[in-house]
Write an enzyme that holds these catalytic residues in place. Structure first.
Site, PDB file in Angstrom:
ATOM      1  N   SER A 139      52.628  50.983  36.670  1.00  0.00           N
ATOM      2  CA  SER A 139      53.055  50.696  35.300  1.00  0.00           C
ATOM      3  C   SER A 139      53.382  51.712  34.693  1.00  0.00           C
ATOM      4  CB  SER A 139      51.493  50.834  34.470  1.00  0.00           C
ATOM      5  OG  SER A 139      51.953  51.386  32.647  1.00  0.00           O
ATOM      6  N   TYR A 152      43.471  55.066  33.007  1.00  0.00           N
ATOM      7  CA  TYR A 152      44.075  54.465  32.808  1.00  0.00           C
ATOM      8  C   TYR A 152      45.102  54.791  34.342  1.00  0.00           C
ATOM      9  CZ  TYR A 152      47.266  50.454  33.190  1.00  0.00           C
ATOM     10  OH  TYR A 152      48.212  49.326  34.052  1.00  0.00           O
TER      11      TYR A 152
HETATM   12  N1  LIG Z   1      49.543  43.240  30.828  1.00  0.00           N
HETATM   13  C1  LIG Z   1      50.162  44.754  30.816  1.00  0.00           C
HETATM   14  O1  LIG Z   1      50.286  45.028  29.215  1.00  0.00           O
HETATM   15  C2  LIG Z   1      50.737  45.425  31.994  1.00  0.00           C
HETATM   16  C3  LIG Z   1      51.910  47.108  31.752  1.00  0.00           C
HETATM   17  C4  LIG Z   1      52.133  47.295  32.895  1.00  0.00           C
HETATM   18  C5  LIG Z   1      51.672  47.493  34.286  1.00  0.00           C
HETATM   19  N2  LIG Z   1      50.426  46.597  34.291  1.00  0.00           N
HETATM   20  C6  LIG Z   1      49.023  46.466  35.697  1.00  0.00           C
HETATM   21  O2  LIG Z   1      49.631  44.807  36.160  1.00  0.00           O
HETATM   22  C7  LIG Z   1      48.093  44.404  37.141  1.00  0.00           C
HETATM   23  C8  LIG Z   1      48.419  43.027  36.302  1.00  0.00           C
HETATM   24  O3  LIG Z   1      47.576  43.263  34.724  1.00  0.00           O
HETATM   25  P1  LIG Z   1      47.513  41.874  34.022  1.00  0.00           P
HETATM   26  O4  LIG Z   1      48.323  42.372  32.729  1.00  0.00           O
HETATM   27  O5  LIG Z   1      48.141  40.432  34.642  1.00  0.00           O
HETATM   28  O6  LIG Z   1      46.253  42.008  33.891  1.00  0.00           O
HETATM   29  P2  LIG Z   1      45.222  40.735  33.661  1.00  0.00           P
HETATM   30  O7  LIG Z   1      45.623  39.713  33.215  1.00  0.00           O
HETATM   31  O8  LIG Z   1      43.350  41.141  33.155  1.00  0.00           O
HETATM   32  O9  LIG Z   1      44.319  40.374  35.297  1.00  0.00           O
HETATM   33  C9  LIG Z   1      43.696  41.753  35.702  1.00  0.00           C
HETATM   34  C10 LIG Z   1      43.986  40.716  37.813  1.00  0.00           C
HETATM   35  O10 LIG Z   1      42.602  41.686  37.886  1.00  0.00           O
HETATM   36  C11 LIG Z   1      41.754  40.826  38.864  1.00  0.00           C
HETATM   37  N3  LIG Z   1      40.936  42.199  39.378  1.00  0.00           N
HETATM   38  C12 LIG Z   1      40.250  42.829  38.570  1.00  0.00           C
HETATM   39  N4  LIG Z   1      39.248  43.666  38.904  1.00  0.00           N
HETATM   40  C13 LIG Z   1      38.761  43.490  40.429  1.00  0.00           C
HETATM   41  C14 LIG Z   1      38.261  43.518  41.047  1.00  0.00           C
HETATM   42  N5  LIG Z   1      37.633  44.406  41.177  1.00  0.00           N
HETATM   43  N6  LIG Z   1      38.844  43.051  42.225  1.00  0.00           N
HETATM   44  C15 LIG Z   1      39.738  41.864  42.711  1.00  0.00           C
HETATM   45  N7  LIG Z   1      40.638  41.973  41.412  1.00  0.00           N
HETATM   46  C16 LIG Z   1      39.970  42.477  40.455  1.00  0.00           C
HETATM   47  C17 LIG Z   1      40.992  39.538  38.178  1.00  0.00           C
HETATM   48  O11 LIG Z   1      41.040  39.525  38.732  1.00  0.00           O
HETATM   49  P3  LIG Z   1      38.932  38.084  38.669  1.00  0.00           P
HETATM   50  O12 LIG Z   1      38.610  38.849  37.301  1.00  0.00           O
HETATM   51  O13 LIG Z   1      39.380  37.466  38.624  1.00  0.00           O
HETATM   52  O14 LIG Z   1      39.134  39.324  39.478  1.00  0.00           O
HETATM   53  C18 LIG Z   1      43.042  39.672  37.312  1.00  0.00           C
HETATM   54  O15 LIG Z   1      43.226  38.086  38.198  1.00  0.00           O
HETATM   55  C19 LIG Z   1      47.189  45.690  36.496  1.00  0.00           C
HETATM   56  O16 LIG Z   1      47.769  46.071  38.329  1.00  0.00           O
HETATM   57  C20 LIG Z   1      47.741  45.921  35.731  1.00  0.00           C
HETATM   58  O17 LIG Z   1      47.530  47.243  35.891  1.00  0.00           O
HETATM   59  C21 LIG Z   1      50.070  45.650  33.616  1.00  0.00           C
END
Ligand SMILES: NC(=O)c1ccc[n+]([C@@H]2O[C@H](COP(=O)([O-])OP(=O)(O)OC[C@H]3O[C@@H](n4cnc5c(N)ncnc54)[C@H](OP(=O)(O)O)[C@@H]3O)[C@@H](O)[C@H]2O)c1
Length: 258
Positions: A139, A152
């Site tokens: 990120s 975070y």
């Molecule tokens: N959204 C943003 O603004 C943003 C910006 C920069 C980087 N990111 C990064 O991008 C990545 C994906 O984020 P997203 O925005 O797509 O978030 P999201 O929609 O909340 O998805 C998060 C995913 O992580 C999985 N997860 C959470 N806890 C877990 C665990 N204990 N074991 C296995 N899987 C787990 C969830 O699956 P289940 O609930 O099915 O386990 C879900 O599929 C993250 O690493 C986040 O930090 C996000």
């Protein structure tokens, strides 16, 4: 003539494929011919993935037994992993005094240690084959500090540091490490982190679409880029922060004071 698919038959493991960026990544890799293993804990969403990817698997990254079982299943079924994408992650957005050690550990357990656990389980086979890519979805919060982001930011700085050191350890093995830094993305991430009014609190912020993050990630993996900052605006800020940190600091203070 049809365009050749960029990841034809590649075995690609995407963690956190049940939501947001991970779901987009799973779709994008599958559309480019990959045999995608998509993981997550949410059973209903895993069922949705079935039929669209090669193999949906239940995985809780905080549990070593769950990680080992997934690694074994993948290697038994496909015999190899070409691309391992550490995408699963959680957020936590509170001021420092409301963030206990346990809170930081909870975030680190998924965002850093989850990636470490799965890497330790799958990387030996990749190194033995002498080919592959480990891709960490970090990120912009892994490159600089943001208010109410101590847990975070700590986890994403750690993920980037770990990935950079891994790049050096793997030099000459044929396995490369790619670090992807998206800006804020339009997914359920902030809501899942208990920050439901994130969009309302940042009215001027253009959130990136998760499909655009997936497209940038596929390009970076294909090129085996060391690190990419997605979105031109985030790239400019990142560069400015490296060259003249006080300028970005002043910009952030001005923004926070409005
Ligand atoms: N959204 C943003 O603004 C943003 C910006 C920069 C980087 N990111 C990064 O991008 C990545 C994906 O984020 P997203 O925005 O797509 O978030 P999201 O929609 O909340 O998805 C998060 C995913 O992580 C999985 N997860 C959470 N806890 C877990 C665990 N204990 N074991 C296995 N899987 C787990 C969830 O699956 P289940 O609930 O099915 O386990 C879900 O599929 C993250 O690493 C986040 O930090 C996000």
């Amino acid at each position: 003539m049809a365009r050749p698919q960029r990841f034809q038959d590649a075995v690609v493991v995407v963690t956190g494929a049940t939501s947001g960026i991970g779901a987009s990544l799973a779709r994008a890799f599958a559309a480019e011919g990959a045999q995608v293993v998509g993981t997550g804990r949410d059973q209903a969403r895993l069922m949705d993935l079935a039929g669209r990817i090669a193999l949906p698997l239940t995985l809780d990254l905080t549990r070593q037994r769950s990680v080992d079982a997934v690694a074994q299943t993948v290697l038994d079924r496909f015999g190899r992993v070409d691309v391992l994408v550490h995408n699963a992650g959680i957020g936590q957005f509170r001021t420092w005094s409301d963030t206990a050690v346990d809170d930081i550990q909870k975030v680190m357990d998924v965002n850093l240690y989850g990636a470490v656990r799965l890497t330790r389980a799958l990387l030996p086979a990749m190194v033995e084959r002498g080919d592959g890519v480990v891709c960490s979805i970090a990120s912009v919060a892994g490159e600089r500090g943001y208010p109410k982001h101590t847990a975070y930011c700590a986890s994403k700085h750690a993920l980037i540091g770990w990935s950079r050191a891994l790049q050096k350890d793997l030099r000459g093995t044929g396995v490369d490490v790619v670090i992807v830094c998206p800006p804020a993305v339009d997914t359920p991430f902030f809501e899942n982190a208990g920050f439901a009014d994130y969009k309302a609190q940042h009215p001027g912020l253009a959130l990136m679409h998760p499909d655009a993050v997936a497209a940038g990630t596929l390009d970076a993996v294909q090129r085996r880029a060391g690190q990419v900052i997605l979105s031109p605006r985030a790239r400019v800020l990142w560069l400015l922060d490296k060259l003249a940190p006080p300028v970005v600091e002043r910009l952030q203070r001005w923004k926070d004071s409005r």
